[in-house]
Write a protein that holds these residues in place. Sequence first.
Motif, mmCIF file in Angstrom:
data_model
loop_
_atom_site.group_PDB
_atom_site.id
_atom_site.type_symbol
_atom_site.label_atom_id
_atom_site.label_comp_id
_atom_site.label_asym_id
_atom_site.label_seq_id
_atom_site.Cartn_x
_atom_site.Cartn_y
_atom_site.Cartn_z
ATOM 1 N N LYS A 6 0.807 -1.210 0.000
ATOM 2 C CA LYS A 6 0.000 0.000 0.000
ATOM 3 C C LYS A 6 0.844 1.266 0.000
ATOM 4 O O LYS A 6 0.333 2.343 -0.189
ATOM 5 C CB LYS A 6 -0.939 0.023 1.212
ATOM 6 N N SER A 7 2.134 1.165 0.216
ATOM 7 C CA SER A 7 2.969 2.361 0.356
ATOM 8 C C SER A 7 3.646 2.745 -0.958
ATOM 9 O O SER A 7 4.845 2.913 -1.015
ATOM 10 C CB SER A 7 3.990 2.167 1.475
ATOM 11 N N PHE A 8 2.870 2.858 -2.026
ATOM 12 C CA PHE A 8 3.408 3.320 -3.299
ATOM 13 C C PHE A 8 3.601 4.827 -3.244
ATOM 14 O O PHE A 8 2.837 5.528 -2.601
ATOM 15 C CB PHE A 8 2.438 2.977 -4.441
ATOM 16 N N PRO A 9 4.583 5.322 -3.996
ATOM 17 C CA PRO A 9 4.707 6.780 -4.071
ATOM 18 C C PRO A 9 3.469 7.356 -4.763
ATOM 19 O O PRO A 9 2.846 6.699 -5.576
ATOM 20 C CB PRO A 9 5.953 7.001 -4.922
ATOM 21 N N ILE A 10 3.158 8.556 -4.456
ATOM 22 C CA ILE A 10 1.982 9.197 -5.039
ATOM 23 C C ILE A 10 2.310 9.618 -6.481
ATOM 24 O O ILE A 10 3.399 10.105 -6.754
ATOM 25 C CB ILE A 10 1.524 10.374 -4.157
ATOM 26 N N THR A 11 1.373 9.399 -7.373
ATOM 27 C CA THR A 11 1.594 9.718 -8.785
ATOM 28 C C THR A 11 1.187 11.158 -9.089
ATOM 29 O O THR A 11 0.449 11.784 -8.325
ATOM 30 C CB THR A 11 0.777 8.786 -9.697
ATOM 31 N N ASP A 12 1.632 11.644 -10.232
ATOM 32 C CA ASP A 12 1.250 12.992 -10.673
ATOM 33 C C ASP A 12 -0.262 13.097 -10.834
ATOM 34 O O ASP A 12 -0.852 14.122 -10.488
ATOM 35 C CB ASP A 12 1.945 13.352 -11.988
ATOM 36 N N ASN A 13 -0.896 12.046 -11.357
ATOM 37 C CA ASN A 13 -2.361 12.061 -11.512
ATOM 38 C C ASN A 13 -3.058 12.147 -10.159
ATOM 39 O O ASN A 13 -4.055 12.861 -10.019
ATOM 40 C CB ASN A 13 -2.855 10.826 -12.269
ATOM 41 N N GLN A 14 -2.560 11.413 -9.179
ATOM 42 C CA GLN A 14 -3.152 11.476 -7.836
ATOM 43 C C GLN A 14 -2.998 12.870 -7.244
ATOM 44 O O GLN A 14 -3.925 13.394 -6.635
ATOM 45 C CB GLN A 14 -2.511 10.418 -6.927
ATOM 46 N N ILE A 15 -1.833 13.469 -7.424
ATOM 47 C CA ILE A 15 -1.605 14.829 -6.918
ATOM 48 C C ILE A 15 -2.587 15.787 -7.581
ATOM 49 O O ILE A 15 -3.213 16.607 -6.917
ATOM 50 C CB ILE A 15 -0.142 15.274 -7.163
ATOM 51 N N ILE A 31 -7.872 24.440 -8.780
ATOM 52 C CA ILE A 31 -7.258 24.734 -10.073
ATOM 53 C C ILE A 31 -7.471 26.168 -10.545
ATOM 54 O O ILE A 31 -6.621 26.729 -11.218
ATOM 55 C CB ILE A 31 -7.708 23.709 -11.148
ATOM 56 N N LYS A 32 -8.577 26.795 -10.198
ATOM 57 C CA LYS A 32 -8.855 28.162 -10.683
ATOM 58 C C LYS A 32 -8.438 29.254 -9.693
ATOM 59 O O LYS A 32 -8.660 30.434 -9.957
ATOM 60 C CB LYS A 32 -10.329 28.303 -11.024
ATOM 61 N N TRP A 64 2.369 19.876 -7.553
ATOM 62 C CA TRP A 64 1.143 20.137 -8.304
ATOM 63 C C TRP A 64 1.275 21.398 -9.151
ATOM 64 O O TRP A 64 0.905 21.414 -10.322
ATOM 65 C CB TRP A 64 -0.030 20.255 -7.336
ATOM 66 N N VAL A 65 1.810 22.457 -8.559
ATOM 67 C CA VAL A 65 1.993 23.714 -9.289
ATOM 68 C C VAL A 65 2.907 23.489 -10.499
ATOM 69 O O VAL A 65 2.645 24.006 -11.593
ATOM 70 C CB VAL A 65 2.543 24.820 -8.360
ATOM 71 N N SER A 66 3.962 22.683 -10.328
ATOM 72 C CA SER A 66 4.883 22.448 -11.451
ATOM 73 C C SER A 66 4.274 21.504 -12.490
ATOM 74 O O SER A 66 4.466 21.717 -13.685
ATOM 75 C CB SER A 66 6.234 21.934 -10.960
ATOM 76 N N ILE A 67 3.506 20.498 -12.069
ATOM 77 C CA ILE A 67 2.855 19.573 -13.015
ATOM 78 C C ILE A 67 1.894 20.337 -13.910
ATOM 79 O O ILE A 67 1.872 20.164 -15.119
ATOM 80 C CB ILE A 67 2.051 18.478 -12.263
ATOM 81 N N LYS A 68 1.087 21.177 -13.292
ATOM 82 C CA LYS A 68 0.037 21.899 -14.013
ATOM 83 C C LYS A 68 0.526 23.223 -14.617
ATOM 84 O O LYS A 68 -0.227 23.896 -15.285
ATOM 85 C CB LYS A 68 -1.145 22.187 -13.075
ATOM 86 N N VAL A 69 1.779 23.571 -14.349
ATOM 87 C CA VAL A 69 2.358 24.829 -14.802
ATOM 88 C C VAL A 69 1.412 25.985 -14.443
ATOM 89 O O VAL A 69 0.969 26.747 -15.293
ATOM 90 C CB VAL A 69 2.680 24.805 -16.322
ATOM 91 N N LEU A 70 1.097 26.048 -13.162
ATOM 92 C CA LEU A 70 0.142 27.038 -12.671
ATOM 93 C C LEU A 70 0.831 28.333 -12.273
ATOM 94 O O LEU A 70 1.945 28.328 -11.750
ATOM 95 C CB LEU A 70 -0.607 26.489 -11.464
ATOM 96 N N ASN A 71 0.137 29.408 -12.491
ATOM 97 C CA ASN A 71 0.591 30.705 -12.009
ATOM 98 C C ASN A 71 -0.253 31.016 -10.775
ATOM 99 O O ASN A 71 -1.196 31.789 -10.840
ATOM 100 C CB ASN A 71 0.412 31.766 -13.091
ATOM 101 N N ILE A 72 0.069 30.369 -9.695
ATOM 102 C CA ILE A 72 -0.691 30.506 -8.452
ATOM 103 C C ILE A 72 0.254 31.005 -7.363
ATOM 104 O O ILE A 72 1.391 30.541 -7.268
ATOM 105 C CB ILE A 72 -1.367 29.169 -8.070
ATOM 106 N N GLU A 73 -0.207 31.950 -6.601
ATOM 107 C CA GLU A 73 0.599 32.508 -5.517
ATOM 108 C C GLU A 73 0.333 31.672 -4.263
ATOM 109 O O GLU A 73 -0.802 31.590 -3.801
ATOM 110 C CB GLU A 73 0.176 33.957 -5.305
ATOM 111 N N VAL A 74 1.379 31.064 -3.728
ATOM 112 C CA VAL A 74 1.246 30.207 -2.546
ATOM 113 C C VAL A 74 1.857 30.921 -1.347
ATOM 114 O O VAL A 74 3.033 31.285 -1.364
ATOM 115 C CB VAL A 74 1.921 28.833 -2.764
#
Length: 175
Positions: free
Chosen positions: A5-14, A22-23, A47-57
């Motif tokens: 059960k301890s698989f690394p989390i995938t990009d799709n899961q993230i 997302i918005k 997540w921000v890098s996968i989606k190439v988001l311009n989000i201020e964190v």
Amino acid sequence: MQNKKSFPITDNQISNIFSPLIKKKKIALAVSGGRDSNALMLLISKWVSIKVLNIEVHVLTINHKLRKESDKECLQVSKIAKSYGFKHKIIPWIHKEIKTSIQELAREARYELMCDYLKKYEIDVLLTGHTLDDQVETFIMRLSKGSGLDGLRSIQKERNIGNITLHRPFLGIPR
């Protein structure tokens, strides 16, 4: 033998975990420096890098000043947050000596201080790193204190505090 059960989390899961955001143009993370909140910071960065988001964190750390290590821990969170390119704010909790109900008072102060920050910077969502394990611990703690049915209800995945959404994306995920 490794637990299956301890698989690394995938990009799709993230992407699925954070899809409700997302918005958003700005989000805030409550980060204490513990492993759950550090994981939140890491996965938001991914997540921000996968989606190439311009989000201020914005990463918020409350320094309760209850332990002598707190200053050092807050600075460590700041270093990590900035390495991800996030804004970071250490917010001190100014208080008198506390002798009883420390955890409850600290939690109330934490949310009040963070909500004040969010309102000032026009951010309407705050994420925490609460997990399924926290859900179970909360239930057991409330049960042991004799809570009735209302008191035994679970932690909500989303809750509104004023005009701010408190979002707990990991509630269904074990630590």
